[in-house]
Every structure is written in structure tokens, then in C-alpha cells.
Design an enzyme around this catalytic site. Structure first.
Site, short mmCIF file in Angstrom:
data_model
loop_
_atom_site.label_atom_id
_atom_site.label_comp_id
_atom_site.label_asym_id
_atom_site.label_seq_id
_atom_site.Cartn_x
_atom_site.Cartn_y
_atom_site.Cartn_z
N CYS A 11 1.07 -1.49 0.49
CA CYS A 11 0.08 0.22 -0.20
C CYS A 11 0.69 1.81 -0.34
CB CYS A 11 -1.08 0.09 1.23
SG CYS A 11 -1.71 -1.55 1.45
N ARG A 39 1.16 1.77 -6.12
CA ARG A 39 1.10 0.96 -5.30
C ARG A 39 0.04 0.00 -4.37
NH1 ARG A 39 5.82 1.13 -2.03
NH2 ARG A 39 5.41 0.19 -0.33
N TRP A 87 -3.63 -1.92 -1.28
CA TRP A 87 -3.80 -3.10 -2.33
C TRP A 87 -4.21 -3.84 -1.06
CZ3 TRP A 87 -3.56 -3.99 -7.31
CH2 TRP A 87 -3.04 -5.21 -7.63
N ASN A 113 -0.16 -0.90 6.09
CA ASN A 113 1.32 -1.40 4.99
C ASN A 113 1.49 -2.46 5.31
OD1 ASN A 113 1.95 -2.51 2.58
ND2 ASN A 113 3.32 -0.90 2.89
N GLY A 114 0.77 -4.11 4.89
CA GLY A 114 1.90 -5.33 5.12
C GLY A 114 0.41 -6.37 5.95
N GLU A 496 8.90 -19.88 -20.20
CA GLU A 496 8.25 -18.63 -19.90
C GLU A 496 9.40 -17.71 -20.34
OE1 GLU A 496 6.13 -16.02 -18.73
OE2 GLU A 496 6.89 -14.86 -18.05
N LYS A 500 9.17 -14.08 -22.60
CA LYS A 500 9.36 -12.30 -21.98
C LYS A 500 10.54 -12.33 -22.90
CE LYS A 500 7.72 -11.79 -18.71
NZ LYS A 500 7.12 -12.70 -18.24
N GLU A 503 8.16 -11.15 -25.73
CA GLU A 503 7.05 -9.89 -25.19
C GLU A 503 7.84 -8.37 -25.01
OE1 GLU A 503 3.93 -10.52 -22.03
OE2 GLU A 503 5.47 -11.53 -21.46
N HIS A 519 13.02 -34.57 -32.24
CA HIS A 519 11.65 -34.88 -32.83
C HIS A 519 11.46 -34.36 -33.97
CE1 HIS A 519 11.79 -38.36 -30.40
NE2 HIS A 519 11.59 -37.63 -29.24
N LYS A 622 -2.17 -4.89 -19.76
CA LYS A 622 -1.73 -5.37 -19.30
C LYS A 622 -2.79 -6.83 -18.45
CE LYS A 622 0.28 -6.38 -15.36
NZ LYS A 622 1.88 -7.58 -15.15
C1 AGP Z 1 2.89 -11.87 -18.77
O1 AGP Z 1 3.95 -11.46 -19.12
C2 AGP Z 1 1.96 -11.80 -19.82
N1 AGP Z 1 1.73 -9.74 -19.84
C3 AGP Z 1 0.58 -12.58 -20.37
O2 AGP Z 1 0.39 -13.45 -20.78
C4 AGP Z 1 -0.04 -12.67 -19.00
O3 AGP Z 1 -0.04 -13.51 -18.24
C5 AGP Z 1 -2.05 -13.51 -19.90
O4 AGP Z 1 -1.99 -12.77 -20.20
C6 AGP Z 1 -2.21 -13.37 -18.00
O5 AGP Z 1 -2.61 -12.86 -17.20
P1 AGP Z 1 -3.29 -12.84 -15.54
O6 AGP Z 1 -2.57 -13.60 -14.94
O7 AGP Z 1 -3.85 -11.10 -15.23
O8 AGP Z 1 -4.11 -13.84 -15.73
#
Ligand code: AGP
Length: 627
Positions: A11, A39, A87, A113-114, A496, A500, A503, A519, A622
């Protein structure tokens, strides 16, 4: 960066004290809250203090909701004020749960906060003494305790010391009281709190972003300390009331850098937040005997004993967290565990019964694909546990129970700290199920929890090696394609790492199960092709370790440049690697928490070297709230 203060916790907090009654306290607090929204932003509130006492307004929703409320119900002129942007970790984002929390007689107001780990015990003690609560928060317990101590001592700093001694967990508290219009008192343990030094006025903040617009002179507070500010004085004691020295520093960040904790981007800040994200997700979830207690899991124990299948539904990075969880849950619980991309699960005729447990993993809790998968599963009679980072989110509300990650708000679009928090939370779920179903002995659960408690420090160790990884990334910034290999839990880590890089740096990157290479995909290997390989612990499963070394040899023989993530001490890998990125030794199943960090740093650094916006990558959102 002078006086870097770790920017942890969830927070945003601001305290102000000045000489005269005016509108300045409120305006300082509101300006600070607008800066602190990164935050947390699910509710906000302010309390001002003048000769007539405390006056407060608080509102669920973003800061705009509080501003509207203040326009409708203006607060009087005052000489001090405290503000909070929340938060949520305990109790949903409602008006009642918003901070500040006041004692029943309105004499004391608190923001926090915490996580106060022993809030249940303290609440029960207060209820037994006849206390009446108006919220579900752990914070309100502190408000009640503080008021009782304040009425006993007549001194707010003394009262704060008495109360702080009784609290367990991580907390930053700020308090004001009637009859003390020129005083704000704070206390901190683990969660951050810094002092801003003004002329005839002083400030307290959860981080320097709270007051950097007013002053760049600051005091850093240590662990278990109480700070009292008046317009012309700042005094710091330990929790026993003994004076201690606080360290002066000058804030050399501008306001926008301050919001990112001094980092250039939220992406870097959040990579550095990861030790706290894991630590905060573990906090408060083990009982005194070291056994797991997941209070928020409102699914009956008998049902959890009866489930015969788990299906994880998630998207993107959250799905990779689910893949890591699969290895752990199946090993610990012996329950068949599938991981399904939410958008696929919904449209295939999956076999779901009342004995199926759905685990929906989502940082935002608003991903429409995952929401629809949850709804589909519930129509089939399955129980749903949400592993989410955002309280009050749709997925949390539409599930039977929510196991919250405590990563704090994740601002950068590409997920990092939420990923580690999701892995941590699903480990806790797996251990809880194993403890409940008796597939692990209590001491085995405790042993894994003890190893988990050591992972934040190991993540920090990897972060501290970032300069070498950044140099590697800069040298590779013209790269057009990178492959990632892993086995066992290293496979979702490879996936992952590839995501990254896609993206953030917009280059082709692909993750493979190392065993799958021969394969077909090995046809991709050409002279100079960079290949990251996540090598499992040599102590965990020797066969696995030897197999992946032979996979490395296969690609090197065809010209690949091998960049190996390996455990400190695993010298066998050095002859197979152009470059080794060392990570601390970690039990195999927990290794993703450290092994992914070099890949995150690499992707962020390479994208930055290309001059790309790592916080807001092109084409991405996001939270994908459309199907
Ligand atoms: C992750 O780096 C991406 N922004 C995306 O794959 C994300 O993980 C996915 O859209 C799921 O989002 P969520 O965790 O909010 O459900």
C-alpha cells in the site's frame, strides 16, 4: 542512487504535520496519494487532525472516487493529515475495509501497509473484551489496540511502542489521535517507512515517492522502530522506547523515478521486488508448529480430500506457473494434475466432475479467457480455487475460494513478480493438500516450507549478479532468434523465458522440452544459434542432469551458442557452455523460483538495449479482458 530504500509491500502511505491549520495537509496528502497509486489502487482514504479532533473520508475504488467524495464532503482546515491508498490483502476492496481505520470512539486513526500475522488472535482477545469491529481487516485490530493503549498512557508514541511489541508479521503503521493536532506517529517492521524533512513541517511515507515533491532530505528507518514527527522535530526509538539514531540521506531521484523505486522502469523495479513478492506470499500462512494454515481456502476439507483430479486453467505466464505447479502437486499429493490454456479448456469437452478441483491462476483476476473457463467448470459442478493477485477481482469473486498472491500491484505489462508469487502460492496449495490428505508427513511439509523460506534470499543473489547478464544481453541485442531448452520443471521455465523475450524484445524466441529437440526442432540449429538451457540440479535427479548435458552437446555439435543456467557448483556444465549463468542451489521442484530470474533480466536488458519500452510493450495489454 543515494539512500536506496527497498520499495516493498503493497500500500501507499503518507503522513504530514505542520504548524498552522490550513488546506496544505490535505493537498500534500492527496498529491502524494496520486503518486503512490502504483502501490495499490483498490481504495483510498485520508484523515486530517485539527483542534476539534479527527475528520476522515475513505472510499473504495481509485483515487478519483475519494476526490469526488471530498468534493461532496469537504474536510476542514487542519494542521496534520495521513493518507492511504490500498492494495487489499485481508478483506475485499470496500468502503468499510478502506483505510484509515478508526477506534470505535474515534480517538485514534490508523493506516497500515503489510500483513499482521497474529491479527486473528488479537481480534479474538478484543472481541472477548467486548470490542465491536466494523471491517474484516487486520488493520482495524491495530486501531483498537492503539486506542486502548493511548487512553492508558495519554501518549501516542508510548501507545505505539506498546502495540508494536504485540504485533507479528510485516507492518508499517501511521497513527494520529484527537488532542494531538501536531503529531504523527509511525512504526515499522519489514514494510518500508521513510521520513521527509521539511522546514516547519515533516513527512512520513511508505517510500520517498510520497514526499519527494516537497523535500529531498530524508531519514531511513531501521527494523522495529517507532518514529514521531512534529512540525519542528523528528524522534526515533526502538519498540521499547529507547532512542535510536536514524540515517540521513538525500533523495536524488526525480518524482517519476521515485515512483519506480529509483529504477528506470517498473519492469526492473518489479524484477527487484521478487524476493519480497515471494516472502509476502509466504507470510502468515504457517502456524506456530510450522504447519500450513490457508485460512482463506473456504473449500471443505472433506471435499479437498475427495478430489480425484486437478485442472489448472490460466493463460500466458500464469499458465507456465501452472505447469511448474503440476510437477510439485503431483509429486507431493499424487493427484492427477492437468494444465489447460483457459481458452482451450472451455471449448474442448473436458472431463470435469464434482471431484475435479479447478485452480484458476491469474494476476489481474480479469482475464476473460480464464473467467469463462471458471464459469464453464462451475457449470460442470467443479469447485474452483483462484490463485489471484488482485482482491475483489472477477475471478476471485466467482471462485469458491481465493488463495491470494501478495506480489503487490504489477504495473509492467510483462509479468515477473506475479509469476514467482503464483508459483509460490501453488506450492503452498500443493503442500496444504498433501498435509490434508496425508500424502506427506508433517516434517516433510515443514522441510519444504523451510526451503521455500530460503528462496527470497536466493532470488536476491541472482538479482545481484545482474550486471553480467545485462552485459550479455547488450552484446546480443542484434540477435534475431533465441531458443530455450529445459527438462522437468525447467521446461515451463524455458517457455516463460521465451515469452519474456518475445514480449519485451519483439524477437523470435521458442521454448522446448529439451528431450523434444531431436524430434524435429533441432533442424532449427544453425551456426551461431543462441540456445539457453535451464539445467536441473545435479543433486535432484542425476539421470535428468546427464540427459540435458547430452542435449546441450547435440546442439553445440551443430553450431549452437549455449547459454546455460546452472546451479553454483555444477562444474560439469562448464565444458558445454559458452556462458554459464549461475544460480544458488535449490531443491529441484523449487528451482523455477531462481532459474527464471536470469531469463527475466536478460529479456528486459536486451529490450532496453534496443531502446524499447519494457513497461508497455507494443500490441500488449496488462489484462486481456476480451476473449
Ligand atoms: C505475461 O507476461 C503476459 N502479460 C500475459 O501472458 C499474462 O500472463 C496473461 O495474459 C495472463 O494474465 P493474468 O495473469 O492477469 O490472467
Amino acid at each position: 542512487m543515494t539512500g536506496a530504500v527497498t520499495v516493498a509491500g503493497m500500500c501507499g502511505i503518507i503522513g504530514y504535520v505542520g504548524h498552522t491549520e490550513s488546506t496544505r495537509p490535505l493537498s500534500v496528502v492527496m498529491e502524494a496519494l496520486s503518486r503512490l497509486q502504483y502501490r495499490g489502487y483498490d481504495s483510498a482514504g485520508v484523515v486530517v487532525v485539527n483542534q476539534s479532533g479527527l475528520h476522515h473520508v475513505k472510499k473504495a475504488g481509485k483515487l478519483a472516487a475519494l476526490e469526488a467524495e471530498l468534493a461532496a464532503r469537504p474536510l476542514p482546515a487542519a494542521s496534520s493529515a495521513v493518507g492511504h491508498t490500498r492494495w487489499a490483502t485481508h478483506g475485499g476492496p470496500t468502503d468499510a475495509n478502506a483505510h484509515p481505520h478508526l477506534s470505535p470512539d474515534g480517538a485514534v486513526a490508523v493506516v497500515h501497509n503489510g500483513i499482521i500475522e497474529n491479527h486473528d488472535l488479537l481480534r479474538q482477545e478484543l472481541l472477548n473484551a467486548g470490542a465491536v469491529f466494523s471491517s474484516q481487516t487486520d488493520t482495524e485490530v491495530a486501531a483498537h489496540l492503539l486506542a486502548r493503549a493511548y487512553h492508558q498512557t495519554g501518549d501516542l508514541p508510548d501507545a505505539m511502542c506498546l502495540v508494536a511489541q504485540r504485533l507479528e508479521g510485516a507492518f508499517t503503521l501511521l497513527a494520529v489521535a484527537t488532542g494531538q493536532p501536531h503529531l504523527v506517529v509511525g512504526a515499522r517492521r519489514t514494510s518500508p517507512l521513510v521520513v521527509g524533512l521539511g522546514e516547519g513541517e515533516n513527512f512520513l511515507g511508505s517510500d520517498v515517492a510520497a514526499f519527494v515533491a516537497q523535500t529531498n532530505r530524508a531519514l531511513e528507518l531501521g527494523q522495529d522502530q517507532v518514529v514521531t514527527i512534529t512540525p519542528d522535530s523528528v524522534s526515533v526509538t526502538d519498540f521499547a522506547g529507547q532512542p535510536v539514531e536514524a540515517k540521513h540521506f538525500t533523495v536524488d531521484w526525480d518524482a517519476s523515478a521515485a515512483v519506480k523505486g529509483g529504477f528506470a522502469t517498473f519492469m526492473e523495479k518489479e524484477i527487484h521486488d521478487q524476493p519480497d513478492a515471494v516472502r509476502d506470499t509466504l507470510l502468515g500462512r504457517t502456524g506456530p508448529q510450522g504447519h500450513l494454515k490457508l485460512d482463506e481456502l473456504r473449500v471443505s476439507e472433506s471435499l479437498l480430500r475427495s478430489i480425484d483430479k486437478i485442472i489448472v486453467v490460466a493463460c500466458g505466464t500464469a499458465a507456465y506457473a501452472g505447469h511448474v505447479a503440476k510437477y510439485a502437486i503431483e509429486h507431493w499429493c499424487r493427484i492427477p494434475t492437468e494444465v489447460e490454456l483457459a481458452h482451450e479448456f472451455r471449448y474442448r469437452d473436458a472431463i470435469v466432475t464434482e471431484k475435479t478441483l479447478i485452480v484458476a491462476i491469474s494476476q489481474s483476476g480479469e482475464t476473460m479467457d480464464t473467467i469463462q473457463a471458471v464459469r464453464h467448470a462451475r457449470e460442470q459442478g467443479a469447485k474452483v480455487i483462484a490463485v489471484v493477485n488482485t482482491m475483489g477481482s472477477t475471478i476471485a469473486r466467482e471462485s469458491d475460494a481465493a488463495l491470494y498472491t501478495h506480489a503487490g500491484p504489477e504495473v509492467a505489462v510483462a509479468s515477473t513478480k506475479a509469476f514467482l508469487a503464483q508459483i509460490t502460492a501453488t506450492y503452498l496449495l500443493g503442500l496444504y493438500l498433501a498435509q490434508l490428505r496425508g500424502t506427506m508427513f508433517a516434517d516433510e511439509v515443514r522441510a519444504v516450507l523451510s526451503e521455500l523460506d530460503q528462496t527470497p534470499a536466493k532470488i536476491q543473489t541472482v538479482i545481484e549478479s545482474e550486471d553480467g547478464i545485462k552485459a550479455l544481453a547488450s552484446a546480443m541485442k542484434e540477435t534475431k532468434s533465441v531458443l530455450f531448452l529445459g527438462r522437468h520443471v525447467g521446461f515451463p521455465v524455458a517457455m516463460e523465458g521465451a515469452l519474456k523475450l518475445k514480449e519485451l524484445a519483439y524477437i523470435h524466441a521458442e521454448g522446448f522440452a529439451a528431450g523434444e529437440l531431436k524430434h524435429g526442432p533441432i533442424a532449427l540449429i544453425d551456426q551461431g544459434q543462441p540456445v539457453f538451457v535451464v539445467v536441473p540440479s545435479p543433486r535432484g535427479r542425476d539421470a535428468l542432469h546427464d540427459k540435458i548435458l547430452s542435449n546441450i552437446e547435440e546442439v553445440r555439435a551443430r553450431g549452437a551458442v549455449t547459454l546455460v543456467v546452472a546451479e553454483e557448483g555444477d562444474i560439469a556444465v562448464t565444458e558445454f557452455a559458452e556462458r554459464v549463468l549461475w544460480v544458488p542451489q535449490t531443491p529441484t521442484l523449487l528451482a523455477p523460483l531462481v532459474a527464471v530470474v536470469p531469463l527475466q533480466i536478460f529479456a528486459c536488458a536486451l529490450a532496453s538495449a534496443k531502446g524499447l519500452d519494457v513497461d508497455q510493450p507494443r500490441n500488449l495489454a496488462k489484462s486481456v479482458t476480451v476473449e
